[in-house]
Write a protein that holds these residues in place. Structure first.
Motif, PDB file in Angstrom:
ATOM      1  N   LEU A  67       0.812  -1.194  -0.082  1.00  0.00           N
ATOM      2  CA  LEU A  67      -0.059  -0.183   0.204  1.00  0.00           C
ATOM      3  C   LEU A  67       0.926   1.290   0.063  1.00  0.00           C
ATOM      4  CD1 LEU A  67      -2.756   1.345   0.276  1.00  0.00           C
ATOM      5  CD2 LEU A  67      -2.509   1.511   2.564  1.00  0.00           C
ATOM      6  N   TYR A  80      -4.829   6.458  -2.073  1.00  0.00           N
ATOM      7  CA  TYR A  80      -4.124   5.375  -1.737  1.00  0.00           C
ATOM      8  C   TYR A  80      -3.844   4.708  -3.295  1.00  0.00           C
ATOM      9  CZ  TYR A  80      -6.466   5.186   2.945  1.00  0.00           C
ATOM     10  OH  TYR A  80      -6.955   5.552   4.194  1.00  0.00           O
ATOM     11  N   MET A  82      -2.579   0.894  -4.905  1.00  0.00           N
ATOM     12  CA  MET A  82      -2.373  -0.663  -4.672  1.00  0.00           C
ATOM     13  C   MET A  82      -2.207  -1.090  -6.115  1.00  0.00           C
ATOM     14  SD  MET A  82      -3.903  -2.252  -1.407  1.00  0.00           S
ATOM     15  CE  MET A  82      -5.675  -1.930  -1.795  1.00  0.00           C
ATOM     16  N   GLU A  85      -2.559   1.069  -9.111  1.00  0.00           N
ATOM     17  CA  GLU A  85      -3.942   1.890  -9.462  1.00  0.00           C
ATOM     18  C   GLU A  85      -3.849   3.213  -8.337  1.00  0.00           C
ATOM     19  OE1 GLU A  85      -6.063   1.898 -11.614  1.00  0.00           O
ATOM     20  OE2 GLU A  85      -5.650   0.213 -13.021  1.00  0.00           O
ATOM     21  N   SER A  86      -4.093   4.450  -8.805  1.00  0.00           N
ATOM     22  CA  SER A  86      -4.292   5.348  -7.967  1.00  0.00           C
ATOM     23  C   SER A  86      -5.205   6.677  -8.628  1.00  0.00           C
ATOM     24  CB  SER A  86      -2.888   6.264  -7.898  1.00  0.00           C
ATOM     25  OG  SER A  86      -2.498   6.585  -8.975  1.00  0.00           O
ATOM     26  N   VAL A  97      -8.261   3.077  -5.509  1.00  0.00           N
ATOM     27  CA  VAL A  97      -8.543   2.028  -4.262  1.00  0.00           C
ATOM     28  C   VAL A  97      -9.393   2.785  -3.497  1.00  0.00           C
ATOM     29  CG1 VAL A  97      -7.196   1.129  -2.307  1.00  0.00           C
ATOM     30  CG2 VAL A  97      -5.981   1.232  -4.352  1.00  0.00           C
ATOM     31  N   ALA A 122      -6.578  -4.690   3.955  1.00  0.00           N
ATOM     32  CA  ALA A 122      -6.421  -4.178   2.436  1.00  0.00           C
ATOM     33  C   ALA A 122      -6.749  -5.344   1.716  1.00  0.00           C
ATOM     34  CB  ALA A 122      -4.788  -3.787   2.353  1.00  0.00           C
ATOM     35  N   LYS A 124      -6.511  -6.728  -2.099  1.00  0.00           N
ATOM     36  CA  LYS A 124      -5.972  -6.049  -3.299  1.00  0.00           C
ATOM     37  C   LYS A 124      -6.363  -6.799  -4.487  1.00  0.00           C
ATOM     38  CE  LYS A 124      -1.655  -5.698  -0.417  1.00  0.00           C
ATOM     39  NZ  LYS A 124      -0.106  -6.206  -0.358  1.00  0.00           N
ATOM     40  N   SER A 135     -13.726  -0.567  -8.262  1.00  0.00           N
ATOM     41  CA  SER A 135     -12.488  -0.186  -7.990  1.00  0.00           C
ATOM     42  C   SER A 135     -11.222  -0.963  -8.551  1.00  0.00           C
ATOM     43  CB  SER A 135     -12.033   0.332  -6.397  1.00  0.00           C
ATOM     44  OG  SER A 135     -12.006  -0.955  -5.709  1.00  0.00           O
ATOM     45  N   GLY A 137      -8.041  -1.197  -8.171  1.00  0.00           N
ATOM     46  CA  GLY A 137      -6.545  -1.563  -7.497  1.00  0.00           C
ATOM     47  C   GLY A 137      -6.963  -2.280  -6.157  1.00  0.00           C
ATOM     48  N   GLY A 138      -8.273  -2.123  -5.561  1.00  0.00           N
ATOM     49  CA  GLY A 138      -8.243  -2.806  -4.399  1.00  0.00           C
ATOM     50  C   GLY A 138      -9.354  -2.056  -3.408  1.00  0.00           C
TER      51      GLY A 138
END
Length: 763
Positions: A67, A80, A82, A85-86, A97, A122, A124, A135, A137-138
C-alpha cells in the motif's frame, strides 16, 4: 538488549505467527480465516495498530505491505495506491483504491485520525462483485470497535517531540444485558509542526484534531442485531507544504519562470523590490539567486525547508452515520442492510508555484472574498448509500452464497480561486459534480470436493454522472453536462487445500471505474466528441482485468510455527485515467486523459516465523512492474507520450521482530517491536519521461521501534517509549508536477524523526 534479567520468556504478542490461522477477515463479506481466502489480503488488528503507531493514513504504508499513501500538493492531499492503481489530483476521477468505514464507501479528501479501530484490511486487486463501489486496485476496510456486553474501556495519552500530543479513549456501557449496548470513543491531537518557511519564519505542518464517535447496538431478539455508528470530526492547523524539488532551467522548454525571476532580469527584480509592479511586495525573504537555483539553496538551509508566500492553513470537518442491520431468518439465511451517510468539507491553502514570487496564488481579488476565506481552496462531498443483501449457506456448508443490490448518491463541490500575478488576472474554478450509481450483485462458493472450491461472482453497475459550473467559474455558470455509463464486473477463482495448512489458489477478475467530467477543464460539447482524448473535460471509464495465482501456508516447519504467503499477478488496463496540465485562456487547467493501455504485474510475499515462544520474526516484499504498453494520447490535438508509470515504487518491503519478556512476580512484561521499511524510487508524474522532468523521488529506508511495559505491577497500565524514522531520513511521499505551468516540480516531505512516550490504562 532484553536478556539482562533471568527470566522466563512469554508468548509472542497477538498478531504473531502462531495466531495467524485465527485472524478473521471480511474480504468476501463474510467472516473467514485469512489463510483460507483465495486472494491477497493484508490485515492488522487493534493491538498491532497500537504497537506500530498507526494514527493516520501515512502510517498505514509501513504497516500494510504493497500500500502506497501518495501525497500531491501538501500533506493533506492524499490517495491510496495499490497494484499501480491510484487517482491523480484535480482529475475528477474516482479512486482506484476505495476506502470503507464499517462497510460504507467513504471519501478521502483530507488526512484523518484513526482511533478505537478493531482492524484495518487491505483487499488487493480489482473489486466490484462484492463491495459497494467498483475499483481497479483494491479496497481498504476500516472497522471500528463495536459495543460489547460488558463494562470496559481505555484511556491513552502520547507526547513526543515537536510538541505532538495524541489523546484518545473509549468507554463501553452495557445498558440492558445483551440488548442495549453503547460505546463512546474520542480522540484529540495537537502540535507536530516540522517544516520551516524561510519567507516568514513560521513552522508548518501542525494539526489540531478532534473526533468523537457514538455506537449503539440493539438486539431486541436473538436473531436481530442493529448497530448505529455516528462520528463527527474536526481538524484545523497548517499544511506541511511541498518544497521546490526541481526547476526547469532558463532557455529550456517551460523554463519561463526561471528566466523571468532571475538576477539577469534585474529590472524586473528592481520593480518587485521597489514596490512598482507588485505594490508592497515582498513582505518576506526572497532568495537573491533567483527562481532556477531555489531548490539547491533550500537544501543547503537544512532539512524540511521551504520558501513560499502563502499562509498554508488547513480546515476539515466530517460527519458520518452508519447503520447495519442483521436478521437471521434461519440458521442458513441472513438478511443484511448497510446504510451510510457522510459529509466532508476541506479547506486548504498552499502556494501554487511553491516559491516566494507572486506567480500564481490561491487568491482572487475580483471575487470580493474577505477574512479567512480569502486565500482558500475548498471541496465538499455529501454521500448517501444503501446496500441490501441476503447471505446463505446449505446445511452441509458446501455452498455459501450472497446476493444484493447497492445504491449510492454523491455530490461534490469544488472551489479554487487563483490569481495570476504576472498578468494581475483573477480566475476561479467553481463546479458541482454528481454521481448516482445502482448495482445488482451476487457471488457463490461451492465445494466441488472437500479440498477444492469454486467461486463465481458477478455485478452489473449503472452510473449517472453530472457536472454543472457554478457562479464565478472561469468557464461560466451553467453549462450542465450529463452522461450515463454501465458495465459488468466479475470474478472466478479456484482454491485447493492440499492440507489443512496449505492452500493453492488461482483467480481472475474484471472491473472498472466510471468515467466522467473534470471540473478543472473547459466543458466539452458532448461526451462523444471528447472520447478520443482530445483534451476536453470528459473522460472514459477505465477497465481492468487480472489473473492471480497464490500459495498460503500456516503450520509447523521443523517444529516452528511458520506463515508464508506468495501471490503473483498480472493486470491489463485500458483507458487509464491520468492527468496532464496545460494553460487554457491564460490560466492553468488539468485535463484528464485516457491513456490507451497498460500492463501491471508483480509479486507479493510475506513470511513469519516464531522460533521461540518469546520471539516472532517476519517480513514482507512487494515487487510491482507497471508499464504503459500504448502510451500515446492527445491533448488538444497534440500527441502526449506517457511514461514512466507514476506512483509505483518497483520494490517495497519490511522486516520486523517482536519479543516479549515476563518480569518477575507481578511486575508485568516487556514487549519490544522493531521494523525496518524500504521503498525504491518512483515517479510522482506519469509524464516523467517527457513533459515533467525531475519528478523521480529517491529510495529510502525507515527504522521504527517501540518498547512497552505492559500490566505494570499487575495493573491495567501500560507505559511505552517509541521512535519513528530513527535515523532521521529525509524522504518524500509524493509531489505535484507543474513544469509546463510553473517551471517547477515540487515534492512533499515525509515525516521526520518522531519520538516520545505513551501511557495507556485499560479497565
Amino acid at each position: 538488549m532484553l536478556l539482562s534479567a533471568a527470566p522466563a520468556w512469554a508468548q509472542a504478542p497477538a498478531d504473531g505467527v502462531s495466531s495467524q490461522k485465527e485472524i478473521i477477515v471480511t474480504a468476501r463479506r463474510r467472516n473467514e480465516a485469512i489463510q483460507d481466502v483465495p486472494l491477497t489480503v493484508a490485515a492488522i488488528g487493534s493491538e498491532a495498530l497500537e504497537t506500530r503507531g498507526v494514527h493516520t493514513e501515512a502510517d498505514l504504508q509501513i504497516a500494510i505491505p504493497g500500500l502506497v499513501v501518495r501525497t500531491s500538493n501538501n500533506s493533506n492531499q492524499l490517495n491510496y495506491v495499490m497494484r499501480g492503481e491510484s487517482v491523480d489530483a484535480y482529475s475528477g476521477s474516482p479512486p482506484g483504491v476505495q476506502p470503507y468505514i464499517n462497510e460504507v464507501p467513504f471519501p478521502t479528501i483530507s488526512a484523518t485520525a484513526f482511533y478505537d479501530l478493531a482492524s484495518v484490511q487491505a483487499v488487493k486487486g480489482p473489486q466490484g462483485t462484492l463491495f459497494g463501489r467498483n475499483s481497479t486496485g483494491g479496497a481498504v476496510l476500516f472497522q471500528t470497535q463495536e459495543p460489547v456486553n460488558y463494562f470496559t474501556g481505555y484511556a491513552s495519552i502520547q507526547y513526543g517531540n515537536r510538541d505532538k500530543l495524541i489523546a484518545e479513549g473509549a468507554l463501553n456501557l452495557p445498558l440492558v444485558d445483551d440488548k442495549v449496548l453503547v460505546r463512546l470513543a474520542g480522540t484529540a491531537t495537537s502540535g507536530g509542526a516540522y517544516v520551516r518557511n524561510l519567507y516568514d519564519g513560521k513552522l508548518l505542518g501542525d494539526s489540531q484534531n478532534r473526533s468523537g464517535r457514538f455506537s449503539l447496538l440493539l438486539r431486541p431478539v436473538e436473531s436481530l442485531t442493529n448497530v448505529t455508528t455516528v462520528q463527527i470530526s474536526k481538524s484545523t492547523g497548517t499544511n506541511a507544504p511541498n518544497t521546490m524539488y526541481h526547476t526547469i532551467p532558463c532557455g529550456d522548454d517551460y523554463g519561463f519562470n526561471s528566466c523571468t525571476y532571475s538576477p539577469d532580469n534585474q529590472p524586473f527584480f528592481d520593480s518587485l523590490l521597489a514596490g512598482g509592479l507588485f505594490p508592497g511586495y515582498p513582505s518576506g525573504y526572497v532568495y537573491p539567486g533567483g527562481f532556477e537555483d531555489l531548490p539547491e539553496f533550500l537544501r543547503s538551509q537544512g532539512k524540511y525547508v521551504v520558501n513560499a508566500n502563502a499562509p498554508f492553513f488547513h480546515r476539515a470537518h466530517s460527519e458520518m452515520v452508519v447503520n447495519k442491520t442483521n436478521f437471521e431468518v434461519s440458521p442458513y439465511i441472513t438478511i443484511k442492510n448497510v446504510f451510510g451517510f457522510s459529509f466532508s468539507k476541506n479547506a486548504i491553502n498552499y502556494d501554487t508555484d511553491y516559491s516566494p514570487y507572486p506567480i500564481v496564488q490561491q487568491y482572487s481579488p475580483s471575487l470580493e472574498l474577505t477574512g479567512e476565506d480569502l486565500p482558500v481552496e475548498t471541496s465538499s462531498t455529501r454521500t448517501w448509500s444503501d446496500e441490501l443483501q441476503i447471505q446463505g449457506a446449505t446445511p452441509d456448508d458446501r455452498l455459501n452464497w450472497l446476493a444484493g443490490v447497492f445504491y449510492i448518491d454523491s455530490t461534490e463541490d469544488y472551489f479554487s480561486p487563483l490569481w495570476l500575478g504576472a498578468l494581475d488576472f483573477s480566475v476561479a474554478y467553481n463546479a458541482k459534480t454528481g454521481n448516482r450509481s445502482f448495482a445488482v450483485f451476487g457471488q457463490a462458493t461451492y465445494k466441488l470436493t472437500d479440498q477444492l472450491s469454486l467461486t463465481l461472482g458477478g455485478r452489473y453497475t449503472w452510473e449517472k454522472i453530472t457536472l454543472r459550473q457554478l457562479e464565478q467559474s472561469i468557464f461560466g455558470a451553467g453549462n450542465p453536462q450529463q452522461v450515463k455509463q454501465d458495465d459488468p464486473s466479475w470474478t472466478v477463482s479456484l482454491d485447493y487445500h492440499v492440507s489443512p495448512d496449505l492452500m493453492l489458489y488461482a483467480t481472475t477478475r474484471g472491473s472498472w471505474r466510471r468515467g466522467g467530467f473534470n471540473p478543472f477543464n473547459p466543458p466539452t460539447a458532448t461526451p462523444t466528441t471528447a472520447a478520443t482524448g482530445s483534451g476536453g473535460n470528459y473522460f472514459l471509464p477505465e477497465k481492468v482485468r487480472d489473473a492471480e495465482i497464490g500459495i498460503k501456508y500456516s503450520g509447523d516447519g521443523a517444529g516452528i510455527p511458520v506463515r508464508a504467503n506468495v501471490a503473483l499477478y498480472q493486470s491489463w488496463v485500458t483507458n487509464i485515467q491520468k492527468t496532464a496540465y496545460t494553460v487554457i485562456g491564460g490560466t492553468v487547467s488539468s485535463a484528464t486523459i485516457n491513456v490507451p493501455k497498460a500492463k501491471i504485474k508483480g509479486i507479493e510475499a510475506d513470511l513469519g516465523i516464531q522460533p521461540a515462544s518469546w520471539l516472532s520474526l517476519g517480513g514482507t516484499m512487494t515487487y510491482t512492474d507497471a508499464k504503459f504498453t500504448e502510451a500515446t494520447s492527445s491533448l488538444f490535438g497534440q500527441p502526449v507520450v506517457y511514461g514512466p508509470f507514476g506512483d509505483v515504487p518497483k520494490f517495497s518491503g519490511s522486516v520486523y521482530a517482536d519479543t516479549s519478556l515476563d518480569l518477575p512476580g507481578e511486575a508485568g512484561s516487556l514487549n519490544y517491536h522493531v521494523e525496518v521499511y524500504n521503498q525504491s524510487s518512483f515517479y510522482f508524474s506519469n509524464l516523467g519521461g517527457t513533459l515533467q522532468p525531475g519528478t523521480k523521488l529517491p529510495a529510502y529506508t525507515l527504522v521504527n521501534m517501540r518498547l512497552d511495559w505492559d500490566e505494570i505491577m499487575g495493573s491495567g497500565v501500560k507505559a511505552s517509549l517509541f521512535v519513528k524514522n530513527l535515523t532521521g531520513k529525509v524522504y518524500y511521499t509524493g509531489g505535484s508536477a507543474g513544469a509546463q505551468n510553473f517551471s517547477v516540480e515540487s515534492a512533499t516531505f515525509g515525516a521526520p524523526r518522531t519520538y516520545g512516550v505513551a501511557l495507556r490504562v485499560d479497565f
